[in-house]
Design a protein around this motif. Sequence first.
Motif, PDB file in Angstrom:
ATOM      1  N   PRO B 298       0.806  -1.227   0.000  1.00 13.80           N
ATOM      2  CA  PRO B 298       0.000   0.000   0.000  1.00 13.80           C
ATOM      3  C   PRO B 298       0.840   1.279   0.000  1.00 13.80           C
ATOM      4  N   THR B 299       1.606   1.449  -1.062  1.00 12.29           N
ATOM      5  CA  THR B 299       2.534   2.575  -1.162  1.00 12.29           C
ATOM      6  C   THR B 299       1.838   3.928  -0.977  1.00 12.29           C
ATOM      7  N   LEU B 300       0.752   4.129  -1.680  1.00 11.28           N
ATOM      8  CA  LEU B 300       0.097   5.436  -1.678  1.00 11.28           C
ATOM      9  C   LEU B 300      -0.736   5.664  -0.424  1.00 11.28           C
ATOM     10  N   ALA B 306       8.504  10.790   0.983  1.00 13.42           N
ATOM     11  CA  ALA B 306       9.882  11.001   1.462  1.00 13.42           C
ATOM     12  C   ALA B 306      10.855  10.755   0.322  1.00 13.42           C
ATOM     13  N   TYR B 307      12.096  11.118   0.531  1.00 12.39           N
ATOM     14  CA  TYR B 307      13.141  10.756  -0.433  1.00 12.39           C
ATOM     15  C   TYR B 307      13.529   9.305  -0.212  1.00 12.39           C
ATOM     16  N   ASP B 308      13.573   8.535  -1.296  1.00 14.13           N
ATOM     17  CA  ASP B 308      13.994   7.141  -1.154  1.00 14.13           C
ATOM     18  C   ASP B 308      14.645   6.688  -2.466  1.00 14.13           C
ATOM     19  N   TYR B 309      15.378   5.585  -2.356  1.00  7.57           N
ATOM     20  CA  TYR B 309      15.983   4.955  -3.526  1.00  7.57           C
ATOM     21  C   TYR B 309      14.926   4.195  -4.313  1.00  7.57           C
ATOM     22  N   GLY B 310      15.152   4.100  -5.605  1.00  9.23           N
ATOM     23  CA  GLY B 310      14.256   3.323  -6.454  1.00  9.23           C
ATOM     24  C   GLY B 310      14.552   1.837  -6.402  1.00  9.23           C
ATOM     25  N   LEU B 318      17.958   9.441  -5.351  1.00 14.07           N
ATOM     26  CA  LEU B 318      16.917   9.530  -4.338  1.00 14.07           C
ATOM     27  C   LEU B 318      15.760  10.319  -4.924  1.00 14.07           C
ATOM     28  N   MET B 319      14.574   9.732  -4.864  1.00  9.40           N
ATOM     29  CA  MET B 319      13.428  10.386  -5.484  1.00  9.40           C
ATOM     30  C   MET B 319      12.404  10.767  -4.428  1.00  9.40           C
ATOM     31  N   PRO B 320      11.793  11.949  -4.595  1.00 10.96           N
ATOM     32  CA  PRO B 320      10.742  12.369  -3.677  1.00 10.96           C
ATOM     33  C   PRO B 320       9.451  11.657  -4.058  1.00 10.96           C
ATOM     34  N   MET B 321       8.995  10.750  -3.196  1.00 10.82           N
ATOM     35  CA  MET B 321       7.839   9.932  -3.596  1.00 10.82           C
ATOM     36  C   MET B 321       7.201   9.273  -2.388  1.00 10.82           C
ATOM     37  N   PHE B 322       5.980   8.804  -2.587  1.00 12.23           N
ATOM     38  CA  PHE B 322       5.405   7.906  -1.594  1.00 12.23           C
ATOM     39  C   PHE B 322       6.157   6.592  -1.676  1.00 12.23           C
ATOM     40  N   ARG B 339       3.790  -4.819  -7.234  1.00 15.96           N
ATOM     41  CA  ARG B 339       4.609  -5.073  -6.055  1.00 15.96           C
ATOM     42  C   ARG B 339       5.841  -4.174  -6.061  1.00 15.96           C
ATOM     43  N   TYR B 340       5.671  -2.873  -5.947  1.00  9.85           N
ATOM     44  CA  TYR B 340       6.820  -1.966  -5.954  1.00  9.85           C
ATOM     45  C   TYR B 340       6.738  -1.068  -4.733  1.00  9.85           C
ATOM     46  N   HIS B 341       7.888  -0.858  -4.095  1.00  5.98           N
ATOM     47  CA  HIS B 341       7.891  -0.119  -2.827  1.00  5.98           C
ATOM     48  C   HIS B 341       7.632   1.374  -3.001  1.00  5.98           C
ATOM     49  N   GLY B 342       7.931   1.903  -4.198  1.00  5.26           N
ATOM     50  CA  GLY B 342       7.818   3.337  -4.411  1.00  5.26           C
ATOM     51  C   GLY B 342       6.677   3.706  -5.338  1.00  5.26           C
ATOM     52  N   ALA B 343       6.644   4.971  -5.724  1.00  2.86           N
ATOM     53  CA  ALA B 343       5.598   5.457  -6.627  1.00  2.86           C
ATOM     54  C   ALA B 343       6.172   6.589  -7.454  1.00  2.86           C
ATOM     55  N   SER B 344       5.694   6.712  -8.660  1.00  7.62           N
ATOM     56  CA  SER B 344       6.102   7.816  -9.527  1.00  7.62           C
ATOM     57  C   SER B 344       6.142   9.125  -8.748  1.00  7.62           C
TER      58      SER B 344
END
Lengths: 452, 452
Positions: B298-300, B306-310, B318-322, B339-344
């Motif tokens: 439930p990424t969103l 926050a800033y996180d690695y892809g 580091l990308m600013p993302m949910f 199944r991805y930890h980040g979001a666009s």
Amino acid sequence: MSHHSKFVLTDKQIPSVWLNVLPLLREPMDMPVHPATLKPLTPGDLAPIFPMSLIEQEFSPQKEIDIPGEVLDIYRLWRPTPLYRARRLEQALDTSAHIYYKYEGTSPAGSHKPNTAVAQAYYNKKAGIRRLTPETGAGQWGSALSLSCQLFGMDCTVYMVRCSYDQKPYRRMMMNTWGAEVFASPSEHTHCGRAIRERFPDSPGSLGIAISEAVEDAATHSDTNYSLGSVLNHVMLHQTVIGQECLAQMELAGEKPDVVIGCFGGGSNFGGLALPFIPAKFNGDPVRLVAVEPSACPTLTKGLYAYDYGDTAKLTPLMPMFTLGHDFVPPGIHAGGLRYHGASPLASHLLKHGWLEARAYPQLPCFEAALQFARTEGILPAPESSHAIRGAIDEALAAKAEGRSRVILFGLSGHGHFDLASYDAYLSGKLKDYEYPSEAIAESLASLPKVG
Amino acid sequence: MSHHSKFVLTDKQIPSVWLNVLPLLREPMDMPVHPATLKPLTPGDLAPIFPMSLIEQEFSPQKEIDIPGEVLDIYRLWRPTPLYRARRLEQALDTSAHIYYKYEGTSPAGSHKPNTAVAQAYYNKKAGIRRLTPETGAGQWGSALSLSCQLFGMDCTVYMVRCSYDQKPYRRMMMNTWGAEVFASPSEHTHCGRAIRERFPDSPGSLGIAISEAVEDAATHSDTNYSLGSVLNHVMLHQTVIGQECLAQMELAGEKPDVVIGCFGGGSNFGGLALPFIPAKFNGDPVRLVAVEPSACPTLTKGLYAYDYGDTAKLTPLMPMFTLGHDFVPPGIHAGGLRYHGASPLASHLLKHGWLEARAYPQLPCFEAALQFARTEGILPAPESSHAIRGAIDEALAAKAEGRSRVILFGLSGHGHFDLASYDAYLSGKLKDYEYPSEAIAESLASLPKVG
């Protein structure tokens, strides 16, 4: 000639009639006969397994038959299907031939089969039938009828050739997803299935056996009818939407095909594509109509034109057709939909009188053609359809060798999403060719019934 | 309002530009930063793995970007894709809502992914790159890029999440058929793959790990570039052909959607569908844009902005993302593409500022929706797409409960032909739901890097 590569029709251009060539035939066609009396089959003989509306279509003298609105409403989910010019393939072949293909794989079931499945489900529903029993080889017909039964609120019991059932679990799951019950054939579910399992416990099954089981199930349940995905006149009739659309699309392309090529199992894909070209051909159009079959099951090229049963248990009428004999069990080639001992009587009639040509290929050159197609045009073809691709490529190469142009139209009857294990076998060098088993054919042909 | 159920555009109506919303944004967007220096990322930082043309698109101030002719020539193989009104589904739901869906499964690879794969292969080829290295989860991205590389005469090395590699052999075979080499990830082929296998010999893999491997392979070979199938701005950009076509098709239908719904993994399918509605929304259009994600990832809805690695190995900017944290390994749900930890970052930005809504569903109600869809509309949906169907059905049921009409548009991002084992598990009662693993999320979020 258009510079486009794709020729799309609008919903308004979906054919509103099916084209019936029976009343146009130049030579009289032999009639099916009753398996017991050996007298010409009457409509009433078919009533235990088919609704009267389909039986009427089987013998219809009408040149055109209206497509019911409820059938058209479902056709619209994927029809009209696209016609493409295969420019990337042409380039790879370095040929001056123009290659067009009609793609039927956009239907939910992935092949041309729903064109008749929807119609058959509709007419059976109208006749008060609650359940249909198709056989299926590669799984295309069973999928198409599972979908169609679901859309009309009917039950569906599929008899699936055992080797396909084992090789293609996804096809079985697809039918389940559309609500059908699926048995591996020969099964314990019918008398003839049990009899075959007793004699041959390891039988891989065949279309002939699966048809026997499906017909028995239908004939012994009053609320149930049988449903055949090829061979019969009414099946060929429903498929003519394919060729009718091609006529309109080739006009959009501004070209006229010199040769029309389809793969041939029982004949419904080929017939649907080629029959709409027959009226012009009867009037002198030089278009060539070429049916391509597998060398491992060479019904048209090595079979006899004779009366034979459509199934192994001899439950069906005797049909005048090219046949390898109802006992013929072809090797387990990957084009499961082309493993049938017989051929559409209508197509057989046209072949006998020289209106069609037939050609057979082993499976290796067909997979080679399919791979070249997938890698240029993108679409992953069904192994059945790969026979038409091989035929089209050879026509293009022949044109090139002769220094001529040629307009080639072939039918891409379905996608190969459930046949990737076959591609894998081909890519890893594990796929073999089968010589047509001449002794098996001779033996099987010897068992043909004597008629007339 | 049209009485049709299918809205087809002509080839002339394929969008000739991609729509870039970056210059339209109402709020300033946070910028990605370099993983070592923590300074704003420069175009040059991305040069080792991307061609400059794509990097320019990543930061472009242009509202529209021309689609190159060679890319359009390939789009024409399956675009424009159809928009349908789901009349049979509406009837089954007995709802007064109007439900429309845009079907992207007609591409040869079976999903929306080729929209950007073709573009990325094209720009890399132009830049002299010989080979691309994508990661793939469900196999959709790997298939799309295998096809695209083949069409442009490039090599393709796919890092496929190991559990998908094992569960979906057909996807691997499909990529091989289009000429790609496929490794199960974590593999022995890269430094970071070997490191993970040493620590976790039985690792099922994750998108984060597969990205690390693909990026390492690209960064260590000068003739090779990496290729990402979601998340980044240029990927979202290429997918806007979907929503642009929808705008034209909804006009043909004579209706305006009240709500637009797409499934959400990294964001490219959702973005492609929804972004073209953003300009109107910025100008006061009340259309709601709803992203649907799995409860198991439930990424969103449960992640942090926050800033996180892809990726897992921290190779990407580091990308600013949910995000749920780059160490988050979601349970093995059947919608592998979600199944991805980040979001666009772009979608994250729009969500943070209230332009989008997000919703999460467990997989069982999604499969229930997919089955109802397959049995009414015919098409067999991908498990990813089933999330959008669930969202659309719930919107329709809510409208019914409120006694209102509502126009719903959802994205059917792909077919489920390679996911039938999931349907089989659902039908046989073997499919489970996963509560979102809150402790795992908390632990993973604790590892987020501190930026600024």
